[in-house]
Design an enzyme around this catalytic site. Sequence first.
Site, PDB file in Angstrom:
ATOM      1  N   SER A 141     -43.168  14.336  68.349  1.00  0.00           N
ATOM      2  CA  SER A 141     -42.623  13.564  69.462  1.00  0.00           C
ATOM      3  C   SER A 141     -41.539  12.635  68.939  1.00  0.00           C
ATOM      4  O   SER A 141     -41.644  12.137  67.808  1.00  0.00           O
ATOM      5  CB  SER A 141     -43.724  12.731  70.130  1.00  0.00           C
ATOM      6  OG  SER A 141     -43.167  11.829  71.076  1.00  0.00           O
ATOM      7  N   TYR A 155     -50.284   6.517  69.592  1.00  0.00           N
ATOM      8  CA  TYR A 155     -49.802   7.889  69.757  1.00  0.00           C
ATOM      9  C   TYR A 155     -48.573   8.114  68.892  1.00  0.00           C
ATOM     10  O   TYR A 155     -48.471   9.135  68.185  1.00  0.00           O
ATOM     11  CB  TYR A 155     -49.476   8.146  71.227  1.00  0.00           C
ATOM     12  CG  TYR A 155     -48.777   9.461  71.484  1.00  0.00           C
ATOM     13  CD1 TYR A 155     -49.478  10.668  71.447  1.00  0.00           C
ATOM     14  CD2 TYR A 155     -47.407   9.505  71.770  1.00  0.00           C
ATOM     15  CE1 TYR A 155     -48.834  11.879  71.690  1.00  0.00           C
ATOM     16  CE2 TYR A 155     -46.763  10.713  72.015  1.00  0.00           C
ATOM     17  CZ  TYR A 155     -47.479  11.894  71.972  1.00  0.00           C
ATOM     18  OH  TYR A 155     -46.840  13.095  72.202  1.00  0.00           O
TER      19      TYR A 155
END
Length: 246
Positions: A141, A155
């Site tokens: 990501s 995250y």
Amino acid sequence: MDKVVIVTGAGRGIGAAVARRVAREGYAVAVNYQRDAAAAESVVAGIRAAGGKALAVQADVAVPEQVRRLFATVERELGLPTALVNNAGITGRLGKFPEADPVMVEAVFRTNVLGLMDCTRAAIAAFRRGGQGGVVVNVSSTAAASGSPHEYVWYASSKAAVDGFTMGLGKELATEGIRVCGVAPGFALTDIHAAAGEPDRAQRVTSRIPMQRPAQPEEIAEAVAWMLSPAASYVTATTLRCGGGV
């Protein structure tokens, strides 16, 4: 040897798009899912209708015993895996780190990092038995670089760990004909945002994206398919940012 790929978390979103895309390249596709059997079977049905070969396999990648069962099932039903796309991932609920539930944070790391590592370990063993090398593509990501403050620092941290793992393992296995690559999506139109507690998050953050729009899952799938392909034969130990300029 037949081309066989396992795509984790492939019942929907980016994983489903990847499964459909690589099936067009002649891969037999293991569509892994955790809970939603109907969604995974729908992806499989679509691949088969287009003339491809696919199988839905339930397994929670955060549980080592289930990872072993996943790989054993795929080898028995489709053949030795020649590629792995580590797509399964969770964010936890949006919020600031001091208020984050430690149990939730641990679950994120168990899936996004430890589960990914377990799947990769199993894939390496399969590649070595096959003797033809193989490819691992880790879905990371752009949050790994931004840190995602005020949203989900944990995250972002898990994805930064994935990027480090991709780089180090890719170098470690470079002489074995095993490539380890990554693709780092930015904001994409998937239900991961709803799971985090903000279904319209992708639209909210559009102004931060230089291209002024979130990605379609199929756009991320194209990058993953390229990483798996012979066109990327000299690419390893690196992660491609696919975030519309983010």
